[in-house]
Design an enzyme around this catalytic site. Structure first.
Site, PDB file in Angstrom:
ATOM      1  CE  LYS A 148      -3.526   4.854   0.740  1.00 37.24           C
ATOM      2  NZ  LYS A 148      -2.087   4.536   0.720  1.00 37.24           N
ATOM      3  CE1 TYR A 178       1.126   7.692   2.642  1.00 35.56           C
ATOM      4  CE2 TYR A 178       1.440   5.436   1.895  1.00 35.56           C
ATOM      5  CZ  TYR A 178       0.706   6.374   2.587  1.00 35.56           C
ATOM      6  OH  TYR A 178      -0.435   5.987   3.239  1.00 35.56           O
ATOM      7  CG  HIS A 185      -4.147   9.746   0.656  1.00 31.08           C
ATOM      8  ND1 HIS A 185      -2.790   9.716   0.467  1.00 31.08           N
ATOM      9  CD2 HIS A 185      -4.338   9.229   1.895  1.00 31.08           C
ATOM     10  CE1 HIS A 185      -2.198   9.203   1.531  1.00 31.08           C
ATOM     11  NE2 HIS A 185      -3.127   8.910   2.410  1.00 31.08           N
ATOM     12  CG  ASP A 222      -1.772   1.255   1.290  1.00 35.39           C
ATOM     13  OD1 ASP A 222      -2.787   1.288   0.562  1.00 35.39           O
ATOM     14  OD2 ASP A 222      -1.427   2.190   2.042  1.00 35.39           O
TER      15      ASP A 222
END
Length: 273
Positions: A73, A48, A107, A43
């Protein structure tokens, strides 16, 4: 026993346990370790900034991409909208260096109703184009889900939210169960805050690490937990959770720890406007 995968509303199978890579800027090795030790879901997210690392870890693992479930996301409201979200998905594909994502989420429901609905429509378009196999959301509350329903759009297959014994988010969980939406649980390990007396007691009873108890609690509640770690021993241990059951009386003790939003440990307010 808890199954190792779940069938989504889109017909695709998703593993019931995955590796989270939040705040892991060098996650390629963690992904490789997870995959060679039996994990089949990773994930990630654009926020990120490690989508490329995920792709690198997948290739290094030697595991066939077709057998791995990869999520990303879109988060930044500046990437919400029909054209902007489409561009974000294409960039995510470029970063991963594979031709599709198994799951792609909005997200967070930030930016206002019109923007998030446009972003969601863009993800559905990307699904139709074969870039995404399944579309979902993250951090969505009931009102955000209802926006999608009222717009006449396909129901999200997944909603990823913070979930653990201290923060159980019961209203949105109940909504998702009613509408056949799989609930993924992020921060299932309470960010390492495992010194709770009840958790420690149950951990000792089953001779399992507190993290394993937390992951197992999530699985037995029908959630799909996404524990994160960069340490090999913990990645392996967190995945060794299919060989025992927590008894109903001990599940009840863990369920009783719920503190609602006061128990949350992340930045996320699920009622984002």
């Amino acid at each position: 026993m808890v199954p190792t995968d779940v069938t989504l509303s889109t017909g695709y199978k998703m593993p019931t346990l995955g590796l989270g890579v939040y705040k892991n800027d060098e996650c390629a090795e963690a992904c490789r370790i997870a995959l060679v030790n039996g994990y089949r879901m990773i994930d990630s997210a654009r926020a990120y900034q490690n989508e490329a690392q995920v792709g690198e870890g997948v290739r290094a693992s030697g595991v066939d991409r077709a057998g791995i479930f990869i999520t990303s996301k879109v988060y930044d409201p500046n990437e919400y909208g029909l054209e902007k979200t489409a561009a974000a998905v294409n960039d995510s594909i470029k970063n991963l260096e594979f031709s599709y994502y198994d799951l792609y989420l909005i997200h967070s429901p930030i930016g206002g109703k019109d923007l998030r609905l446009a972003a969601y429509k863009a993800l559905l378009d990307a699904k139709a184009a074969g870039l995404i196999r399944t579309v979902g959301v993250s951090n969505y509350g009931v009102k955000h889900m209802e926006e999608i329903r009222e717009a006449g759009l396909e129901t999200p297959a997944v909603n990823q939210i913070e979930l653990h014994p201290l923060c159980q988010q019961k209203p949105i969980v109940e909504y998702c169960k009613k509408h056949d939406i799989v609930v993924q649980a992020y921060t299932p390990l309470i960010r390492g805050a495992t010194d709770n007396a009840v958790l420690q007691e149950i951990s000792k009873k089953y001779n399992k690490a507190p993290a394993q108890i937390l992951v197992r609690w999530s699985l037995q509640n029908g959630f799909v937990p996404l524990p994160k770690s960069s340490q090999e021993s913990r990645i392996i241990s967190n995945g060794q959770v299919y060989d025992f059951d927590i008894a109903s009386e001990d599940m009840a003790k863990l369920d009783a720890l719920d503190r609602g939003k006061d128990g949350a440990v992340t930045w996320n307010p699920v009622d984002t406007a």
